[in-house]
Design a protein around this motif. Structure first.
Motif, PDB file in Angstrom:
ATOM      1  N   TYR A  11       0.900  -1.359   0.037  1.00  0.00           N
ATOM      2  CA  TYR A  11       0.085   0.029  -0.045  1.00  0.00           C
ATOM      3  C   TYR A  11       0.999   1.293  -0.101  1.00  0.00           C
ATOM      4  O   TYR A  11       0.884   2.127   1.071  1.00  0.00           O
ATOM      5  CB  TYR A  11      -1.008  -0.013   1.133  1.00  0.00           C
ATOM      6  CG  TYR A  11      -2.376   0.548   0.835  1.00  0.00           C
ATOM      7  CD1 TYR A  11      -3.238  -0.424   0.203  1.00  0.00           C
ATOM      8  CD2 TYR A  11      -2.509   1.818   0.793  1.00  0.00           C
ATOM      9  CE1 TYR A  11      -4.429   0.231  -0.116  1.00  0.00           C
ATOM     10  CE2 TYR A  11      -3.813   2.298   0.441  1.00  0.00           C
ATOM     11  CZ  TYR A  11      -4.837   1.402  -0.054  1.00  0.00           C
ATOM     12  OH  TYR A  11      -5.993   1.893  -0.620  1.00  0.00           O
ATOM     13  N   TYR A  38       0.791   1.345  -5.534  1.00  0.00           N
ATOM     14  CA  TYR A  38       0.734   2.677  -6.480  1.00  0.00           C
ATOM     15  C   TYR A  38       1.929   2.693  -7.579  1.00  0.00           C
ATOM     16  O   TYR A  38       3.130   2.065  -7.157  1.00  0.00           O
ATOM     17  CB  TYR A  38       1.109   3.847  -5.605  1.00  0.00           C
ATOM     18  CG  TYR A  38      -0.022   4.259  -4.656  1.00  0.00           C
ATOM     19  CD1 TYR A  38      -1.266   3.679  -5.001  1.00  0.00           C
ATOM     20  CD2 TYR A  38       0.450   4.542  -3.331  1.00  0.00           C
ATOM     21  CE1 TYR A  38      -2.184   3.826  -3.846  1.00  0.00           C
ATOM     22  CE2 TYR A  38      -0.622   4.751  -2.499  1.00  0.00           C
ATOM     23  CZ  TYR A  38      -1.915   4.317  -2.687  1.00  0.00           C
ATOM     24  OH  TYR A  38      -2.584   4.726  -1.634  1.00  0.00           O
ATOM     25  N   SER A  60      -5.111   6.743  -7.219  1.00  0.00           N
ATOM     26  CA  SER A  60      -6.419   7.143  -7.242  1.00  0.00           C
ATOM     27  C   SER A  60      -6.384   8.888  -7.233  1.00  0.00           C
ATOM     28  O   SER A  60      -6.103   9.129  -6.041  1.00  0.00           O
ATOM     29  CB  SER A  60      -7.582   6.850  -6.327  1.00  0.00           C
ATOM     30  OG  SER A  60      -8.636   7.501  -6.336  1.00  0.00           O
ATOM     31  N   LEU A  63      -8.757  10.141  -4.621  1.00  0.00           N
ATOM     32  CA  LEU A  63      -8.146   9.853  -3.165  1.00  0.00           C
ATOM     33  C   LEU A  63      -7.079  11.248  -2.925  1.00  0.00           C
ATOM     34  O   LEU A  63      -6.961  12.070  -1.962  1.00  0.00           O
ATOM     35  CB  LEU A  63      -7.510   8.637  -2.908  1.00  0.00           C
ATOM     36  CG  LEU A  63      -8.184   7.653  -2.540  1.00  0.00           C
ATOM     37  CD1 LEU A  63      -7.594   6.346  -2.355  1.00  0.00           C
ATOM     38  CD2 LEU A  63      -9.241   7.716  -1.207  1.00  0.00           C
ATOM     39  N   ARG A  79     -10.792   9.261   3.894  1.00  0.00           N
ATOM     40  CA  ARG A  79      -9.774   8.210   3.095  1.00  0.00           C
ATOM     41  C   ARG A  79      -9.719   7.068   3.461  1.00  0.00           C
ATOM     42  O   ARG A  79      -9.661   6.070   2.784  1.00  0.00           O
ATOM     43  CB  ARG A  79      -8.381   9.143   3.444  1.00  0.00           C
ATOM     44  CG  ARG A  79      -7.165   8.386   2.882  1.00  0.00           C
ATOM     45  CD  ARG A  79      -5.951   9.121   3.084  1.00  0.00           C
ATOM     46  NE  ARG A  79      -4.769   8.495   2.320  1.00  0.00           N
ATOM     47  CZ  ARG A  79      -4.261   8.642   1.102  1.00  0.00           C
ATOM     48  NH1 ARG A  79      -5.009   9.762   0.522  1.00  0.00           N
ATOM     49  NH2 ARG A  79      -3.487   8.209   0.497  1.00  0.00           N
ATOM     50  N   GLN A  83     -10.480   4.042   0.959  1.00  0.00           N
ATOM     51  CA  GLN A  83      -9.456   2.986   0.620  1.00  0.00           C
ATOM     52  C   GLN A  83      -9.901   1.662   1.147  1.00  0.00           C
ATOM     53  O   GLN A  83      -9.715   0.504   0.325  1.00  0.00           O
ATOM     54  CB  GLN A  83      -8.202   3.407   1.602  1.00  0.00           C
ATOM     55  CG  GLN A  83      -7.327   4.633   1.034  1.00  0.00           C
ATOM     56  CD  GLN A  83      -6.184   4.936   1.905  1.00  0.00           C
ATOM     57  OE1 GLN A  83      -6.381   4.851   3.240  1.00  0.00           O
ATOM     58  NE2 GLN A  83      -5.089   5.354   1.352  1.00  0.00           N
ATOM     59  N   THR A  84     -10.946   1.361   2.082  1.00  0.00           N
ATOM     60  CA  THR A  84     -11.543   0.047   2.468  1.00  0.00           C
ATOM     61  C   THR A  84     -12.160  -0.279   1.360  1.00  0.00           C
ATOM     62  O   THR A  84     -11.969  -1.374   0.862  1.00  0.00           O
ATOM     63  CB  THR A  84     -12.019   0.412   3.694  1.00  0.00           C
ATOM     64  OG1 THR A  84     -11.243   0.547   4.776  1.00  0.00           O
ATOM     65  CG2 THR A  84     -12.720  -0.901   4.261  1.00  0.00           C
ATOM     66  N   GLN A  86     -12.217   0.604  -1.830  1.00  0.00           N
ATOM     67  CA  GLN A  86     -11.354   0.329  -2.848  1.00  0.00           C
ATOM     68  C   GLN A  86     -10.711  -1.029  -3.032  1.00  0.00           C
ATOM     69  O   GLN A  86     -10.516  -1.970  -3.808  1.00  0.00           O
ATOM     70  CB  GLN A  86     -10.273   1.429  -3.176  1.00  0.00           C
ATOM     71  CG  GLN A  86      -9.306   1.053  -4.495  1.00  0.00           C
ATOM     72  CD  GLN A  86      -8.096   2.054  -4.235  1.00  0.00           C
ATOM     73  OE1 GLN A  86      -7.510   2.289  -3.271  1.00  0.00           O
ATOM     74  NE2 GLN A  86      -7.569   2.531  -5.600  1.00  0.00           N
ATOM     75  N   LEU A  87     -10.034  -1.391  -1.693  1.00  0.00           N
ATOM     76  CA  LEU A  87      -9.104  -2.552  -1.596  1.00  0.00           C
ATOM     77  C   LEU A  87     -10.174  -3.757  -1.489  1.00  0.00           C
ATOM     78  O   LEU A  87      -9.786  -5.005  -1.977  1.00  0.00           O
ATOM     79  CB  LEU A  87      -8.220  -2.395  -0.417  1.00  0.00           C
ATOM     80  CG  LEU A  87      -7.355  -3.378  -0.234  1.00  0.00           C
ATOM     81  CD1 LEU A  87      -6.208  -3.578  -1.387  1.00  0.00           C
ATOM     82  CD2 LEU A  87      -6.451  -3.167   0.951  1.00  0.00           C
TER      83      LEU A  87
END
Length: 209
Positions: A11, A38, A60, A63, A79, A83-84, A86-87
């Protein structure tokens, strides 16, 4: 023969994560590897051109635009939520059946809880590679002791729930065992030219993966 799928989750910037790059290269001998993170600095050509390593860019722009929010805690909460989601969507719906996901720690929030949830839903193993403690890094940027304490409890709670774990040194192995009851296997970084080298496959054999 079709190779089983595994994930290696950074991450952060894949191009600046030589340890996780090496995990991917080692694992690609026997698995199809989703190298997730990333894609800011370009990884080495041996990663990019490898037939059994698939780069999954989770950068993103949305983000990044959240940084415009001036209220730190509002920004941080939004955020974490995004992020949660998305993942979780990536691990549960987008990637093909996974045997395990090897995740770098830190960062811890929201990575550990999200991978743990996805592992329960998809029935893959969660392996954590402890590089450091996320909450100690958070101390440097967040002065609120309550927030730091919550971050520490979070990391300890979900760190204990991984199926297997590695760490970078004997000192960290001893500390993880003594403080958190986590029995991690040391996996030492050995400089080799411009990269690092270790046998991830042998370590996986030790834990029965």
């Amino acid at each position: 023969m079709v190779k089983p799928n595994v994930g290696v989750l950074v991450y952060g910037d894949i191009g600046r994560s030589p340890r996780m790059q090496n995990h991917a290269l080692q694992l690609a001998r026997d698995f199809h590897v989703y190298l997730i993170g990333y894609r800011e600095n370009e990884p080495p050509s041996e990663i990019v051109e490898h037939p059994d390593i698939e780069l999954v860019d989770i950068s993103s722009d949305f983000l990044k635009r959240l940084k415009a929010i001036k209220l730190f805690y509002v920004y941080a909460l939004l955020r974490i939520i995004l992020q949660t989601l998305q993942l979780l969507l990536l691990l549960v719906f987008r990637l093909k059946e996974l045997k395990f996901v090897l995740v770098q720690n830190p960062p811890s929030i929201p990575v550990l809880s999200t991978v743990w949830m996805a592992a329960r839903l998809r029935r893959f193993k969660m392996i954590v590679d402890f590089h450091n403690y996320g909450y100690t890094i958070r101390k440097m940027g967040v002065k609120n002791k309550f927030i730091v304490a919550i971050a520490q409890k979070y990391e300890q709670f979900f760190g204990r729930r991984c199926d297997h774990s590695f760490c970078v040194s004997d000192n960290m192995r001893e500390n993880l065992s003594r403080e958190w009851g986590i029995e991690a296997i040391p996996l030492y970084d050995r400089p080799s030219g411009k990269s690092i080298s270790f046998n991830t496959q042998a370590m996986l054999g030790k834990v029965g993966v």
